[in-house]
Design an enzyme around this catalytic site. Structure first.
Site, PDB file in Angstrom:
ATOM      1  CB  CYS A  21      64.495  70.066  46.503  1.00  0.00           C
ATOM      2  SG  CYS A  21      65.205  71.133  45.240  1.00  0.00           S
ATOM      3  CG  HIS A  50      61.700  74.695  35.320  1.00  0.00           C
ATOM      4  ND1 HIS A  50      62.575  73.654  35.303  1.00  0.00           N
ATOM      5  CD2 HIS A  50      62.211  75.624  34.487  1.00  0.00           C
ATOM      6  CE1 HIS A  50      63.590  73.942  34.497  1.00  0.00           C
ATOM      7  NE2 HIS A  50      63.379  75.124  33.988  1.00  0.00           N
ATOM      8  CG  HIS A  84      68.532  73.990  36.772  1.00  0.00           C
ATOM      9  ND1 HIS A  84      67.838  73.007  37.420  1.00  0.00           N
ATOM     10  CD2 HIS A  84      67.610  74.893  36.357  1.00  0.00           C
ATOM     11  CE1 HIS A  84      66.550  73.311  37.398  1.00  0.00           C
ATOM     12  NE2 HIS A  84      66.387  74.456  36.771  1.00  0.00           N
ATOM     13  CB  CYS A 106      71.762  72.424  43.935  1.00  0.00           C
ATOM     14  SG  CYS A 106      71.514  71.171  45.206  1.00  0.00           S
ATOM     15  CD  GLU A 136      70.742  68.170  37.364  1.00  0.00           C
ATOM     16  OE1 GLU A 136      69.703  68.512  37.953  1.00  0.00           O
ATOM     17  OE2 GLU A 136      71.252  67.047  37.483  1.00  0.00           O
ATOM     18  CB  THR A 172      70.016  65.810  40.702  1.00  0.00           C
ATOM     19  OG1 THR A 172      69.349  66.902  40.071  1.00  0.00           O
ATOM     20  CG2 THR A 172      71.497  66.062  40.761  1.00  0.00           C
ATOM     21  CB  CYS A 200      69.828  64.909  44.707  1.00  0.00           C
ATOM     22  SG  CYS A 200      68.143  65.484  44.558  1.00  0.00           S
ATOM     23  CG  ASN A 230      61.031  68.239  40.161  1.00  0.00           C
ATOM     24  OD1 ASN A 230      60.180  68.024  41.014  1.00  0.00           O
ATOM     25  ND2 ASN A 230      61.422  69.468  39.853  1.00  0.00           N
ATOM     26  CB  SER A 272      60.229  74.113  41.126  1.00  0.00           C
ATOM     27  OG  SER A 272      59.572  73.214  40.262  1.00  0.00           O
TER      28      SER A 272
HETATM   29  S1  SF4 Z   1      70.055  68.381  43.110  1.00  0.00           S
HETATM   30 FE1  SF4 Z   1      68.341  69.438  42.147  1.00  0.00          FE
HETATM   31  S2  SF4 Z   1      66.518  68.404  42.966  1.00  0.00           S
HETATM   32 FE2  SF4 Z   1      68.243  67.792  44.252  1.00  0.00          FE
HETATM   33  S3  SF4 Z   1      68.243  69.212  45.978  1.00  0.00           S
HETATM   34 FE3  SF4 Z   1      69.590  70.076  44.403  1.00  0.00          FE
HETATM   35  S4  SF4 Z   1      68.320  71.412  43.140  1.00  0.00           S
HETATM   36 FE4  SF4 Z   1      66.972  70.087  44.325  1.00  0.00          FE
END
Ligand code: SF4
Length: 301
Positions: A21, A50, A84, A106, A136, A172, A200, A230, A272
């Site tokens: 992602c 991960h 995270h 992120c 996270e 997320t 997200c 995820n 990941s």
């Molecule tokens: S919030 Fe988490 S899953 Fe979504 S883009 Fe960011 S790192 Fe990736």
């Protein structure tokens, strides 16, 4: 010897959304760029992602994961905060140390942190729909001003105390149906409820595509770390909807028996999972699936 009837014609579709992602990609690019240009040792607070295979590759480039800053004895080091995010008090304590810190949180996780902070300041309690022990979520709890609760879904909301004002948010990578069902339950126990659907967009797209294709597939192969929340969630969705679903980390976990009678195969991967791993799985699936195979890449990379 067991003989399996393989399908005559097999179509393998590779998910458009498979692979890193934007948040994970950004964190990996950041550490690789640092490794290229800096002579300092690079540490990440917790494994950067991960995925065992990627972590091994990073180790080869002298990028190491530590569980706490106390493990870093080398003053001439860079510490990377992973995608995270971490609780604000922990970040403040780290920044007070004599250490170069690079923040790879992120932006979409930062958005959730800010949402929680703003509501908490106005007196809202926070209900986080997510995995209690996930990094996270531990980070998000730090923004709740001590009034945070983590639930895995609607059933756990029923066990919460009543609230005057509550803000319900999602980890997320949460599954949307679970979040919405939890929000419905929360309405019954909160005088005032703010519903902040913080799943997200990359996760939403990945789950949407997975639902659509899992429903019409005989076999779904989900590629990704067994320790990746995820990826596990994607697998749960596929298990529910596809005729058969398997969760593998590496191509050598694929067995010929998985492909018995499967003419529509869908390959997807967690946030990941590197593209090269999905490609290896595709190559192996091609070898095991039968003779007349067509490959459909929804998003050629
Ligand atoms: S919030 Fe988490 S899953 Fe979504 S883009 Fe960011 S790192 Fe990736």
């Amino acid at each position: 010897m067991l003989k399996f009837l393989m399908a005559e014609r097999v179509q393998i579709t590779v998910a458009k959304s498979a692979g890193f992602c934007p948040g994970v990609k950004n964190a990996i690019d950041k550490v690789l760029e640092l490794a290229k240009h800096s002579k300092k040792t690079i540490y990440t607070l917790g494994p950067l992602i991960h995925n065992k295979q990627v972590i091994e590759t990073l180790k080869e480039q002298n990028i190491r994961a530590v569980n706490s800053v106390a493990e870093i004895k080398d003053k001439n080091a860079i510490l990377v905060l992973r995608a995270h995010g971490i609780p604000p008090e922990e970040e403040a304590a780290i920044r007070a140390l004599d250490l170069e810190v690079v923040d790879a949180t992120c932006p979409l996780v930062k958005h959730v942190q800010e949402n929680i902070r703003a509501h908490a300041k106005k007196g809202y309690s926070t209900i986080i729909v997510g995995d209690r022990d996930h990094a996270e979520v531990l980070g998000l709890m730090g923004y709740t001003e001590g009034r945070g609760y983590v639930v895995s879904g609607p059933e756990e909301v029923k066990k919460l105390p009543p609230f005057k004002k509550a803000n319900i948010v999602a980890q997320t990578t949460q599954e949307e149906d679970i979040f919405l069902a939890a929000a419905e339950e929360a309405r019954k126990i909160a005088g005032e409820l703010a519903v902040s659907n913080t799943i997200c967009n990359p996760t939403r797209q990945r789950q949407k595509e997975t639902v659509k294709f899992a429903k019409k597939s005989d076999l779904v192969i989900v590629v990704g770390g067994k320790n990746s929340a995820n990826t596990a969630r994607l697998f749960q969705i596929c298990e529910r909807l596809a005729k058969k679903a398997v969760h593998i980390e590496r191509e050598d976990e694929l067995k010929k028996s998985f492909f018995k009678g499967a003419s529509k195969i869908f390959i997807t991967a967690g946030a990941s999972t590197p593209t090269w791993m999905t490609e290896k799985v595709l190559a192996k699936a091609r070898e095991l699936a039968g003779s007349k195979i067509s490959i459909k890449r929804r998003n050629p990379r």
